[in-house]
Scaffold this motif. Structure first.
Motif, PDB file in Angstrom:
ATOM      1  N   UNK A  49     101.608   0.477   9.429  1.00 18.10           N
ATOM      2  CA  UNK A  49     100.292   1.492   8.839  1.00 18.10           C
ATOM      3  C   UNK A  49     100.494   2.797   9.663  1.00 18.10           C
ATOM      4  N   UNK A  50     100.652   3.813   8.628  1.00 15.90           N
ATOM      5  CA  UNK A  50     101.076   5.063   9.037  1.00 15.90           C
ATOM      6  C   UNK A  50     100.149   6.236   8.864  1.00 15.90           C
ATOM      7  N   UNK A  51      99.176   5.876   7.995  1.00 13.34           N
ATOM      8  CA  UNK A  51      98.239   6.902   7.414  1.00 13.34           C
ATOM      9  C   UNK A  51      97.915   7.923   8.317  1.00 13.34           C
ATOM     10  N   UNK A  52      97.846   9.218   7.998  1.00 13.17           N
ATOM     11  CA  UNK A  52      97.508  10.281   8.923  1.00 13.17           C
ATOM     12  C   UNK A  52      98.212  10.395  10.291  1.00 13.17           C
ATOM     13  N   UNK A  53      99.467   9.657  10.345  1.00 12.26           N
ATOM     14  CA  UNK A  53      99.784   9.678  11.721  1.00 12.26           C
ATOM     15  C   UNK A  53     100.096  10.782  12.478  1.00 12.26           C
ATOM     16  N   UNK A  54     100.382  11.826  11.670  1.00 13.10           N
ATOM     17  CA  UNK A  54     100.818  13.181  12.079  1.00 13.10           C
ATOM     18  C   UNK A  54      99.744  14.172  12.419  1.00 13.10           C
ATOM     19  N   UNK A  55      98.338  13.568  12.262  1.00 11.09           N
ATOM     20  CA  UNK A  55      97.087  14.464  12.397  1.00 11.09           C
ATOM     21  C   UNK A  55      97.109  14.551  13.823  1.00 11.09           C
ATOM     22  N   UNK A  56      96.772  16.067  14.261  1.00 11.80           N
ATOM     23  CA  UNK A  56      96.485  16.224  15.489  1.00 11.80           C
ATOM     24  C   UNK A  56      94.935  15.648  15.952  1.00 11.80           C
ATOM     25  N   UNK A  57      94.239  15.163  15.096  1.00  9.00           N
ATOM     26  CA  UNK A  57      92.846  14.627  15.562  1.00  9.00           C
ATOM     27  C   UNK A  57      92.920  12.980  15.999  1.00  9.00           C
ATOM     28  N   UNK A  58      94.210  12.566  15.738  1.00 10.51           N
ATOM     29  CA  UNK A  58      94.281  11.082  16.237  1.00 10.51           C
ATOM     30  C   UNK A  58      94.003  11.061  17.748  1.00 10.51           C
ATOM     31  N   UNK A  59      93.671   9.859  18.159  1.00  9.73           N
ATOM     32  CA  UNK A  59      93.440   9.552  19.433  1.00  9.73           C
ATOM     33  C   UNK A  59      94.834   9.421  20.017  1.00  9.73           C
ATOM     34  N   UNK A  60      95.113   9.999  21.119  1.00 13.08           N
ATOM     35  CA  UNK A  60      96.389   9.704  21.881  1.00 13.08           C
ATOM     36  C   UNK A  60      96.738   8.180  21.973  1.00 13.08           C
ATOM     37  N   UNK A 442     110.271   9.548   7.328  1.00 11.73           N
ATOM     38  CA  UNK A 442     110.562   8.989   5.963  1.00 11.73           C
ATOM     39  C   UNK A 442     111.252   9.533   5.070  1.00 11.73           C
ATOM     40  N   UNK A 443     111.200  10.845   4.743  1.00 10.16           N
ATOM     41  CA  UNK A 443     111.992  11.634   3.901  1.00 10.16           C
ATOM     42  C   UNK A 443     113.690  11.122   4.182  1.00 10.16           C
ATOM     43  N   UNK A 444     114.272  11.228   5.229  1.00 10.26           N
ATOM     44  CA  UNK A 444     115.661  10.893   5.492  1.00 10.26           C
ATOM     45  C   UNK A 444     115.771   9.365   5.243  1.00 10.26           C
ATOM     46  N   UNK A 445     114.976   8.747   5.555  1.00  4.10           N
ATOM     47  CA  UNK A 445     115.048   7.000   5.349  1.00  4.10           C
ATOM     48  C   UNK A 445     115.195   6.854   3.922  1.00  4.10           C
ATOM     49  N   UNK A 446     114.244   7.452   2.969  1.00  4.21           N
ATOM     50  CA  UNK A 446     114.190   7.245   1.516  1.00  4.21           C
ATOM     51  C   UNK A 446     115.692   7.583   1.013  1.00  4.21           C
ATOM     52  N   UNK A 447     116.120   8.967   1.316  1.00  2.81           N
ATOM     53  CA  UNK A 447     117.393   9.519   0.708  1.00  2.81           C
ATOM     54  C   UNK A 447     118.431   8.768   1.200  1.00  2.81           C
ATOM     55  N   UNK A 448     118.660   8.015   2.290  1.00  2.00           N
ATOM     56  CA  UNK A 448     119.581   7.369   2.575  1.00  2.00           C
ATOM     57  C   UNK A 448     119.541   6.098   1.997  1.00  2.00           C
ATOM     58  N   UNK A 449     118.578   5.412   1.700  1.00  2.00           N
ATOM     59  CA  UNK A 449     118.409   4.115   0.841  1.00  2.00           C
ATOM     60  C   UNK A 449     119.137   4.720  -0.345  1.00  2.00           C
ATOM     61  N   UNK A 450     118.660   5.840  -1.041  1.00  2.00           N
ATOM     62  CA  UNK A 450     118.910   6.111  -2.329  1.00  2.00           C
ATOM     63  C   UNK A 450     120.491   6.294  -2.484  1.00  2.00           C
ATOM     64  N   UNK A 451     121.111   7.081  -1.688  1.00  2.00           N
ATOM     65  CA  UNK A 451     122.548   7.285  -1.513  1.00  2.00           C
ATOM     66  C   UNK A 451     123.256   5.841  -1.500  1.00  2.00           C
ATOM     67  N   UNK A 452     122.769   5.233  -0.429  1.00  2.00           N
ATOM     68  CA  UNK A 452     123.597   3.698  -0.574  1.00  2.00           C
ATOM     69  C   UNK A 452     123.485   2.953  -1.786  1.00  2.00           C
ATOM     70  N   UNK A 477     106.544   7.474   2.724  1.00  2.00           N
ATOM     71  CA  UNK A 477     106.523   9.024   2.737  1.00  2.00           C
ATOM     72  C   UNK A 477     107.699   9.615   1.961  1.00  2.00           C
ATOM     73  N   UNK A 478     108.141   8.705   0.666  1.00  2.00           N
ATOM     74  CA  UNK A 478     109.501   9.070   0.107  1.00  2.00           C
ATOM     75  C   UNK A 478     109.013  10.312  -0.752  1.00  2.00           C
ATOM     76  N   UNK A 479     109.780  11.372  -0.766  1.00  2.00           N
ATOM     77  CA  UNK A 479     109.435  12.461  -1.768  1.00  2.00           C
ATOM     78  C   UNK A 479     109.525  12.024  -3.163  1.00  2.00           C
ATOM     79  N   UNK A 480     108.893  12.827  -4.119  1.00  2.00           N
ATOM     80  CA  UNK A 480     108.684  12.391  -5.663  1.00  2.00           C
ATOM     81  C   UNK A 480     110.195  12.472  -5.963  1.00  2.00           C
ATOM     82  N   UNK A 481     111.110  13.307  -5.681  1.00  2.00           N
ATOM     83  CA  UNK A 481     112.395  13.309  -6.367  1.00  2.00           C
ATOM     84  C   UNK A 481     113.263  12.154  -6.016  1.00  2.00           C
ATOM     85  N   UNK A 482     113.022  11.507  -4.779  1.00  2.00           N
ATOM     86  CA  UNK A 482     113.428  10.235  -4.192  1.00  2.00           C
ATOM     87  C   UNK A 482     113.020   9.185  -5.296  1.00  2.00           C
ATOM     88  N   UNK A 483     111.755   9.189  -5.510  1.00  2.00           N
ATOM     89  CA  UNK A 483     110.992   8.068  -6.157  1.00  2.00           C
ATOM     90  C   UNK A 483     111.611   8.099  -7.989  1.00  2.00           C
TER      91      UNK A 483
END
Length: 496
Positions: A49-60, A442-452, A477-483
């Motif tokens: 569960x990674x929702x808003x994981x990149x937000x700087x408002x998260x608690x450390x 997530x972006x790199x991961x989704x592209x790697x699976x697509x290429x495989x 977090x896969x981009x729309x292009x990958x989907x």
């Protein structure tokens, strides 16, 4: 630990000293953390569960707990990940909401049984059948008891930030309603602070006589929302007690049907609408100056059509000595239906609902790129310009430098793409698989699976290709292009 005591004595002393004799004992720890909530949120974080994981408002603390658990090899993690995937919801709020409801329905460690009878388990929690056992196993394997103890200093700091504001808000509510107690006998109002959830969340629940508020990290304390939930706790049973008397005012709800912004739940349930109008009227009277009329007008425009009449009645309530509990029948009797009919015929309802949003934290300054990250960005430019030899040398240089795994993952991904362009599918496949081993973003991961998937299609391995396309679609977090490409790959084999 800092904890909030019930406010009955102080509120009553300020309003009616003679009522002190009727007080119940204070309820302790109304503002607190919950080990059960902590456990459930730690589990879903560990399971992806990674929702808003990149937000700087998260608690450390969220990152610290995730990293601590990631270092352990938990047998319970695989079934937890599958459970989360099977119960994934596209709406991020609904995704979190079901696990908050689940946690609030549990007794706690070590076995995490439900505290309510099976027939009273909320519908959204029923859908999570089987999670109790997984949470119990996770609790023991992950050493949650120790992590919970280590989290107390961070939790206490947030509770301390809320303490003064919540104390004042509950005090004002009790004082205005002239309550001899802070609620009904056998009832409970509980505020939990949670530091493992995504930031800026304010979740409320009412289960029978138990009222809960769950607050996640935010740049400023969400005091008004706590007070709103507390007014529900105090006024829901009072309003329901006079169900029959409300009947004479039910015709006013017909005007609410024309309010575009009003939730359908209020349009379909008169008592829900009526009680919300009472609460909004009280909130307007607790405000000062021009803010009072502003809140009434806002509530009316949203479709809470009885709010103005109730606010007018509360102005008269304030001039007499009875508590609202005793005055409530008079408050309803003051509603002039003919006057309200004329008033409501002139209302222009708002087109959209007013949505409360917690104030966002200011964005942090852009972090300085590391040497490897700078080199990687330059290598991507070389690859985009089809300077494959230069890009290859650059990616290999990045792999020789010390860097986090995601950076190295991007370098392997770059080399894999070059191998594919060089018509070396075996090397490309190995490099894409190495990319996935390095905890890519997530972006790199989704592209790697697509290429495989495409490489498997080219090799005539259709079953393996479909597996990789599905894996690409499963990356949140896969981009729309990958989907789009993965969906196309599932529909028909990829062809160059």
């Amino acid at each position: 630990m800092v904890r909030l005591l019930a406010l009955t004595a102080l509120a009553t002393a300020l309003v009616r000293p003679a009522l002190l004799q009727a007080q119940q004992q204070p309820q302790e720890n109304q503002l607190d953390g919950s080990q059960t909530l902590f456990t459930v949120l730690a589990a879903i974080n560990a399971a992806g569960y990674d929702a808003n994981l990149d937000s700087n408002a998260n608690s450390p603390l969220r990152k610290q707990v995730r990293e601590a658990i990631a270092q352990k090899h938990l047998e319970s993690l695989a079934p937890l990940k599958k459970f989360l995937a099977d119960h994934h919801q596209e709406d991020p709020e609904a995704e979190l909401s079901q696990y908050i409801s689940f946690a609030l329905s549990l007794q706690g460690p070590p076995d995490f049984p439900f505290w309510m009878p099976s027939q009273e388990i909320p519908p959204d929690v029923r859908k999570l059948d089987g999670l109790n056992e997984l949470i119990a196993s996770f609790y023991h394997e992950a050493g949650i008891q120790d992590l919970w103890k280590q989290s107390q200093p961070a939790l206490d700091r947030v509770i301390e930030a809320y303490h003064g504001g919540v104390t004042q808000a509950l005090l004002e509510a009790n004082a205005y309603l002239r309550n001899p107690t802070s609620g009904l006998r056998g009832s409970r109002f509980q505020v939990y602070v949670d530091l493992l959830g995504p930031p800026n969340q304010i979740q409320t629940r009412s289960y029978k006589s138990n009222y809960f508020v769950v607050l996640t990290p935010s740049p400023e304390p969400q005091i008004d929302q706590v007070r709103h939930a507390y007014l529900h706790y105090l006024l829901d049973p009072l309003s329901l007690r006079y169900f029959e008397q409300w009947g004479r005012d039910k015709a006013l709800a017909d005007f609410a049907q024309a309010a575009p912004a009003l939730d359908e739940a209020y349009k379909n349930d008169f008592m829900l609408l009526a009680t919300e109008c009472v609460i909004k009227a009280v909130e307007s009277r607790l405000a000062r100056g021009a803010k009072r009329q502003e809140l009434v007008s806002q509530a009316l425009s949203q479709g809470f059509v009885i709010t103005p009449a109730l606010a007018d009645g509360l102005a008269l309530y304030e001039k007499q000595p009875e508590s609202l509990r005793n005055y409530f029948p008079d408050l309803l009797g003051l509603i002039d239906l003919d006057h309200e009919d004329r008033r409501l015929q002139k209302v222009e309802f708002a087109k959209e609902a007013t949505v409360h949003k917690a104030k966002l934290a200011p964005p942090p300054p852009a972090p300085a790129l590391s040497a490897s990250a700078k080199n990687l960005a330059e290598d991507e430019d070389l690859y985009a310009g089809r300077n494959l030899e230069g890009a290859r040398a650059g990616y290999q240089k990045v792999l020789e430098q010390a860097a986090d795994n995601p950076v190295h993952a991007r370098a392997y991904y770059g080399l894999a793409r070059i191998a594919a362009l060089d018509h070396d599918p075996e090397l490309a496949e190995k490099l894409f698989e190495k990319t996935l081993e390095m905890s890519p973003d997530d972006e790199t991961k989704s592209w790697a699976h697509l290429y495989l998937g495409r490489l498997s299609d080219a090799a005539g391995q259709r079953e393996q290709a479909e597996k990789q396309y599905r894996a690409a679609l499963a990356v949140r977090g896969a981009p729309e292009q990958v989907k789009v490409a993965a969906e196309k790959g599932l529909a028909q084999p990829f062809q160059r």
